[in-house]
Design a protein around this motif. Sequence first.
Motif, mmCIF file in Angstrom:
data_model
loop_
_atom_site.group_PDB
_atom_site.id
_atom_site.type_symbol
_atom_site.label_atom_id
_atom_site.label_comp_id
_atom_site.label_asym_id
_atom_site.label_seq_id
_atom_site.Cartn_x
_atom_site.Cartn_y
_atom_site.Cartn_z
ATOM 1 N N ASP A 101 0.823 -1.213 0.000
ATOM 2 C CA ASP A 101 0.000 0.000 0.000
ATOM 3 C C ASP A 101 0.856 1.260 0.000
ATOM 4 O O ASP A 101 0.662 2.177 0.804
ATOM 5 N N ALA A 102 1.825 1.277 -0.922
ATOM 6 C CA ALA A 102 2.707 2.438 -1.050
ATOM 7 C C ALA A 102 3.074 2.626 -2.515
ATOM 8 O O ALA A 102 2.878 1.733 -3.342
ATOM 9 N N THR A 103 3.590 3.799 -2.833
ATOM 10 C CA THR A 103 4.112 4.067 -4.171
ATOM 11 C C THR A 103 5.625 4.251 -4.069
ATOM 12 O O THR A 103 6.129 4.692 -3.033
ATOM 13 N N ALA A 104 6.331 3.909 -5.142
ATOM 14 C CA ALA A 104 7.792 3.893 -5.079
ATOM 15 C C ALA A 104 8.425 4.751 -6.163
ATOM 16 O O ALA A 104 7.861 4.937 -7.241
ATOM 17 N N GLU A 105 9.580 5.272 -5.841
ATOM 18 C CA GLU A 105 10.461 5.924 -6.807
ATOM 19 C C GLU A 105 11.781 5.162 -6.769
ATOM 20 O O GLU A 105 12.357 4.975 -5.699
ATOM 21 N N CYS A 106 12.230 4.737 -7.938
ATOM 22 C CA CYS A 106 13.386 3.847 -8.020
ATOM 23 C C CYS A 106 14.550 4.536 -8.725
ATOM 24 O O CYS A 106 14.364 5.250 -9.708
ATOM 25 N N ALA A 107 15.740 4.328 -8.199
ATOM 26 C CA ALA A 107 16.956 4.829 -8.840
ATOM 27 C C ALA A 107 18.044 3.789 -8.604
ATOM 28 O O ALA A 107 18.063 3.123 -7.578
ATOM 29 N N PHE A 108 18.934 3.631 -9.564
ATOM 30 C CA PHE A 108 19.987 2.655 -9.353
ATOM 31 C C PHE A 108 21.300 3.097 -9.977
ATOM 32 O O PHE A 108 21.345 3.803 -10.979
ATOM 33 N N ASP A 109 22.338 2.703 -9.299
ATOM 34 C CA ASP A 109 23.702 2.872 -9.767
ATOM 35 C C ASP A 109 24.354 1.513 -9.530
ATOM 36 O O ASP A 109 24.938 1.265 -8.478
ATOM 37 N N VAL A 110 24.154 0.623 -10.504
ATOM 38 C CA VAL A 110 24.538 -0.784 -10.351
ATOM 39 C C VAL A 110 25.920 -0.896 -9.702
ATOM 40 O O VAL A 110 26.846 -0.202 -10.106
ATOM 41 N N PRO A 111 26.043 -1.722 -8.654
ATOM 42 C CA PRO A 111 25.117 -2.763 -8.187
ATOM 43 C C PRO A 111 24.184 -2.330 -7.051
ATOM 44 O O PRO A 111 23.644 -3.180 -6.371
ATOM 45 N N GLU A 112 23.986 -1.028 -6.837
ATOM 46 C CA GLU A 112 23.100 -0.563 -5.772
ATOM 47 C C GLU A 112 21.765 -0.088 -6.347
ATOM 48 O O GLU A 112 21.722 0.570 -7.388
#
Length: 199
Positions: A101-112
Amino acid sequence: MSRVSRDGGQVLPFYAAMMACLLFAALAFVAVGMAGATRSDAQGAADAAALAAAREVRDNAFKGTDLLILTPEEWEEIIRGRRFHTAGACAQANAFAGTNDATAECAFDVPEFTVSVTTNGTVGDSVIPGTENMHARARATALIEPRCFLQPATTPPPPGGGGVVGIECRDGTVIIVNPSDPGPLYKLARKLFVVRLTD
């Protein structure tokens, strides 16, 4: 009027005021508890979403790869986590956030992989103004960590096949891969990489 009656009349308003203060304090503590629970829900959603994003990428480490034609250098790149495919990572993060029951914002700097979430629900009505519109926010970062390396004495098969690949892991286990019949590649990826939260 007796002195006792006058004293009783003076104590009653004081007693009522004290009871009102105690009631307000109790309700305020309830509001703080509600806020803490909402914040905990947000952190749980962030943790789950970040792990989901990282695991999606980890499980697809061999996506589109023909093991039979990999060179030793390419095997080394895969095992070191330098050839990850990130497609689908943020979709998985959003899916897991949604189940919480939440909304997400995703960011990545592989491998994180870092995910920030906001709860759809609010703290709720309380004696503290504004809590009915207050959403909880939290952030989590998951890391894909290589745990294995090519055995120095083992040479990956030449292009075209033949031979096996020996991979040694930090815990002392040895993985022998037959490029002609490696089994489910997501299972191999799970042996080569561990996913964990970093904060």
